[in-house]
Design a protein around this motif. Structure first.
Motif, PDB file in Angstrom:
ATOM      1  N   ASP A 425       0.993  -1.050  -0.039  1.00  0.00           N
ATOM      2  CA  ASP A 425       0.017  -0.102   0.053  1.00  0.00           C
ATOM      3  C   ASP A 425       0.871   1.213  -0.045  1.00  0.00           C
ATOM      4  O   ASP A 425       0.236   2.308  -0.528  1.00  0.00           O
ATOM      5  N   VAL A 471      -2.529   1.590  12.920  1.00  0.00           N
ATOM      6  CA  VAL A 471      -3.145   2.526  12.292  1.00  0.00           C
ATOM      7  C   VAL A 471      -1.981   3.566  12.051  1.00  0.00           C
ATOM      8  O   VAL A 471      -0.915   3.671  12.631  1.00  0.00           O
ATOM      9  N   MET A 479       1.757   7.155   0.220  1.00  0.00           N
ATOM     10  CA  MET A 479       0.606   6.458   0.360  1.00  0.00           C
ATOM     11  C   MET A 479      -0.144   6.465  -1.233  1.00  0.00           C
ATOM     12  O   MET A 479       0.113   7.522  -1.892  1.00  0.00           O
ATOM     13  N   TYR A 492     -11.008   2.942  -2.355  1.00  0.00           N
ATOM     14  CA  TYR A 492      -9.812   3.451  -1.552  1.00  0.00           C
ATOM     15  C   TYR A 492     -10.107   3.605   0.105  1.00  0.00           C
ATOM     16  O   TYR A 492      -9.629   3.193   0.859  1.00  0.00           O
ATOM     17  N   ARG A 493     -11.460   4.451   0.150  1.00  0.00           N
ATOM     18  CA  ARG A 493     -11.754   4.820   1.382  1.00  0.00           C
ATOM     19  C   ARG A 493     -12.393   3.408   2.233  1.00  0.00           C
ATOM     20  O   ARG A 493     -11.803   3.373   3.395  1.00  0.00           O
ATOM     21  N   SER A 495     -11.111   0.736   2.055  1.00  0.00           N
ATOM     22  CA  SER A 495      -9.887  -0.246   1.989  1.00  0.00           C
ATOM     23  C   SER A 495      -9.385   0.228   3.588  1.00  0.00           C
ATOM     24  O   SER A 495      -8.694  -0.805   4.358  1.00  0.00           O
ATOM     25  N   TYR A 496      -9.118   1.454   3.768  1.00  0.00           N
ATOM     26  CA  TYR A 496      -8.253   1.839   4.881  1.00  0.00           C
ATOM     27  C   TYR A 496      -9.059   2.832   5.764  1.00  0.00           C
ATOM     28  O   TYR A 496      -8.521   3.024   6.991  1.00  0.00           O
ATOM     29  N   PHE A 497     -10.257   3.656   5.632  1.00  0.00           N
ATOM     30  CA  PHE A 497     -10.626   4.551   6.274  1.00  0.00           C
ATOM     31  C   PHE A 497     -12.004   4.229   7.010  1.00  0.00           C
ATOM     32  O   PHE A 497     -12.744   5.283   7.568  1.00  0.00           O
ATOM     33  N   TRP A 504      -5.710   5.801   8.840  1.00  0.00           N
ATOM     34  CA  TRP A 504      -5.474   4.736   7.825  1.00  0.00           C
ATOM     35  C   TRP A 504      -5.493   3.621   8.850  1.00  0.00           C
ATOM     36  O   TRP A 504      -4.638   3.361   9.766  1.00  0.00           O
ATOM     37  N   ARG A 505      -6.325   2.507   8.642  1.00  0.00           N
ATOM     38  CA  ARG A 505      -6.486   1.485   9.391  1.00  0.00           C
ATOM     39  C   ARG A 505      -5.643   0.191   8.433  1.00  0.00           C
ATOM     40  O   ARG A 505      -6.156  -0.101   7.365  1.00  0.00           O
ATOM     41  N   HIS A 506      -4.349  -0.175   8.810  1.00  0.00           N
ATOM     42  CA  HIS A 506      -3.940  -1.213   7.863  1.00  0.00           C
ATOM     43  C   HIS A 506      -4.212  -2.476   7.732  1.00  0.00           C
ATOM     44  O   HIS A 506      -3.963  -3.358   6.815  1.00  0.00           O
TER      45      HIS A 506
END
Length: 658
Positions: A425, A471, A479, A492-493, A495-497, A504-506
């Motif tokens: 990512d 996070v 990024m 995108y949102r 996937s991470y937010f 950002w949650r990984h």
């Protein structure tokens, strides 16, 4: 092996000389001299880097003498994720920063494969090869923004083609030839490439694997292709005439002029990488020329402590982000070592032998490889001359304490062992190592500069010395700019937010310790991460459920104590079908040929039905939680299931498993 060590046991400490000569020490002295900033230790430097993020990234711009044809107006327009815009106004070129180091007879690339003895490629030769390919691409009509894709292994030609693409401002993307046809089409079809570089096959585990028909299938599935460049890697007499609009690699005429570098905005796409989610096609992650340039200079020079007299290796394929990071060594002027083949052919010692022959100073590998060496009883420190080796990097999955211990007992006592965690990512690491710090068994030494990593609980509160969601709470230049074909950044949102808006949650479980180190506990989502190569469960389902005998399926990956990774596949079969050895072999072969050999399941089981939510989603994460020892009430709300009875099989299985 001696008495097993516990997590946190100190296994190595840097000498005062190592600390004095470290690149990070020189950077801290520069900050004090040029910026009037003094930091007592690395932790204080990290705190500044994630608090005054604009000042930190601007300092790297100055420290690394970034060459821009147009200056930036502002470092960061607004601190937000997604959508952070870095170094607005600047124009530059990634490849120009590679070749500013030197054109000389010094080695730039050092290559070996299962069939090719060690060979060195000088900076002069690298430059000439890149010139030739760049001119050929221009003759094919490639311009900035066009996509150039590669289906080639980890060989010098792949590096040549990438750098040529970057010099033109075109966008690179690659898949390793061990990826099956469907996997490659699912990736490349999304980005509509203009040119394809491909090999006719490759060697692995002592076998020649023919890919001529696969290349023809790729051409058929990619209607935007205007040219295919074929490299005869297995068949010297390969004939390009049997392919549409194709030419042989050796038919590209020698360059007639010097390399020119297309100047592009800081956030102009450099490449597209792929990371699989749990639904839909693989995520086509777009990263920028400037963001990758700065991140890799930081990560490799300040983080991995690479210098021009090092020799940098990471065992990787062209389908893993570590290949992209490995080539970043050229930005520093460090010779980069490439190996094409199996890490265990003709035996598990082959890479240690390569380390000796090449004069390797930094050996990058996976936790899985280290554990495989440990189980095989190898003793490379006694067998090979590793006197030049100063660092060993591990990534891909968590390295357990016993893996750390094996390295210090059987590779080298005075060795900096750095475990890394990050991802495709950002094409870099969030957590890693530093030669300024001691090495503790089972721990990642520190958070990376500029990466504001925290462990969050379910309510978004930071945790110390407790496991939580990994996070990132401040933006980083590498990024993703966006996902390809993702209107309004919807995927995108998601996937991470989604879990923590604006954060950002990984998707990893992490513990940040009170001393600033970290421990990774594996994936918190259902992405399969085997040997560092991520594969979305949806990709596996598409292949498995295409088999007539299989109606439905569920796959999970579970990190086990000792660093093992267990990947069972559960299938629902047509009425009257038996899961015999022949069907199991068919399923495994289908995954191996259409996806990758890395994602063939450890075991295959027949189940009555797949547990699902009320809206029909497969419940992979709750099943994984059961396998990791969580009680049912902490794994899933039964009321949210459409078929609660389906969970009973997994409850009983997990009880035996644990």
């Amino acid at each position: 092996m001696t008495t097993p060590v516990n997590e946190g046991t100190v296994l190595w400490e840097p000498s005062e000389e190592v600390k004095r000569q470290a690149n990070i020490t020189q950077y801290m002295k520069w900050l004090e001299r040029e910026k009037g900033l003094h930091f007592d230790d690395l932790e204080k430097l990290w705190e500044w880097s994630v608090t005054s993020i604009e000042d930190f990234w601007a300092s790297l711009w100055d420290y690394f003498h970034i060459k821009a044809s147009k200056p930036y107006r502002v470092v960061l327009l607004e601190r937000k994720m997604p959508g952070a815009q870095w170094f607005a106004g600047a124009e530059l070129n990634y490849a120009e920063h590679v070749f500013r180091n030197a054109t000389s007879s010094r080695p730039a690339l050092i290559f070996q494969s299962e069939v090719q003895p060690l060979v060195e490629i000088s900076w002069n030769e690298l430059y000439q090869k890149v010139c030739t390919i760049a001119e050929a691409l221009q003759a094919m009509g490639v311009k900035h923004g066009d996509r150039v894709v590669s289906y080639m292994p980890n060989i010098p030609e792949s590096a040549f083609a990438f750098l040529a693409t970057a010099s033109l401002g075109a966008i690179w993307s690659s898949c390793s030839p061990d990826f099956g046809t469907h996997s490659v089409i699912d990736r490349f079809q999304q980005i509509e490439p203009k040119v394809l570089f491909a090999v006719d096959g490759y060697h692995y585990q002592g076998k020649a694997i023919d890919r001529r028909s696969t290349v023809a299938e790729l051409q058929q599935a990619l209607p935007t292709l205007q040219k295919t460049v074929l490299l005869p890697y297995l068949f010297p007499n390969l004939n390009a005439e049997s392919y549409k609009n194709a030419m042989l690699w050796q038919e590209m005429p020698p360059a007639r002029s010097e390399l020119t570098y297309e100047q592009v905005p800081f956030d102009h796409p450099l490449w597209v990488l792929y990371s699989s989610g749990t639904t839909g096609l693989p995520k086509a992650i777009v990263q920028g020329q400037g963001g990758i340039l700065l991140e890799h200079l930081k990560s490799l020079h300040l983080g991995m402590n690479l210098k021009q007299d090092d020799r940098f290796f990471w065992f990787t394929t062209t389908g893993w982000m570590m290949w992209n990071l490995l080539l970043g060594g050229l930005l520093i002027g460090t010779p980069v070592l490439l190996y094409d083949g199996s890490p265990s052919y003709p035996d598990i010692n082959i890479l240690w032998e390569f380390a000796e022959k090449s004069g390797m100073t930094f050996f990058g590998t996976s936790a899985g490889f280290i554990l495989a060496c440990m189980k095989a009883g190898t003793d490379p420190g006694k067998t090979y001359d590793l006197s030049r080796l100063r660092g060993l990097g591990s990534t891909g999955s968590p390295l357990p304490p016993e893996g750390f211990q094996w390295v210090y007992e059987h590779v080298k006592k005075d060795l900096w062992l750095a475990s890394y965690s990050g991802g495709t990512d950002v094409c870099s690491g969030f957590l890693g190592g530093s030669v300024l710090l001691p090495v503790h068994a089972g721990e990642l030494q520190c958070r990376s500069l500029g990466a504001k990593v925290e462990a969050f609980d379910d309510n978004g509160k930071p945790l110390i010395d407790e496991m939580g969601e990994l996070v990132i709470t401040e933006p980083m230049p590498s990024m993703p700019l966006f996902f390809w074909n993702d209107p309004q950044n919807k995927r995108y949102r998601e996937s991470y937010f989604e879990m923590y808006p604006g954060v950002w949650r990984h998707g990893d479980w992490v513990k940040i310790t009170s001393k600033g180190s970290a421990v990774i506990y594996g994936r918190s989502d259902s992405t399969i991460n085997r040997k560092g190569i991520r594969m979305g469960s949806s990709e596996i389902y598409r292949v498995v459920e295409d088999i007539p005998e299989v109606l439905d399926s569920l796959v999970i990956g579970v990190e086990r104590p000792g660093g093992e990774y267990y990947m069972p596949l559960f299938v629902v079969l047509r009425q009257g079908t038996e899961l015999d050895d022949a069907l199991k072999a068919k399923i495994r072969d289908r995954i191996r040929s259409n996806l990758t050999p890395h994602h063939v399941p450890d075991e295959v089981f027949a189940i009555p039905e797949v547990p699902r939510t009320l809206n029909g989603k497969k419940l992979e994460i709750p099943v994984k939680k059961l396998f990791m020892g969580a009680p049912l009430e902490n794994a899933i709300s039964i009321d949210s299931m459409s078929n609660p009875q389906a969970m009973q099989y997994f409850i009983e299985f997990a009880r035996k498993f644990n």
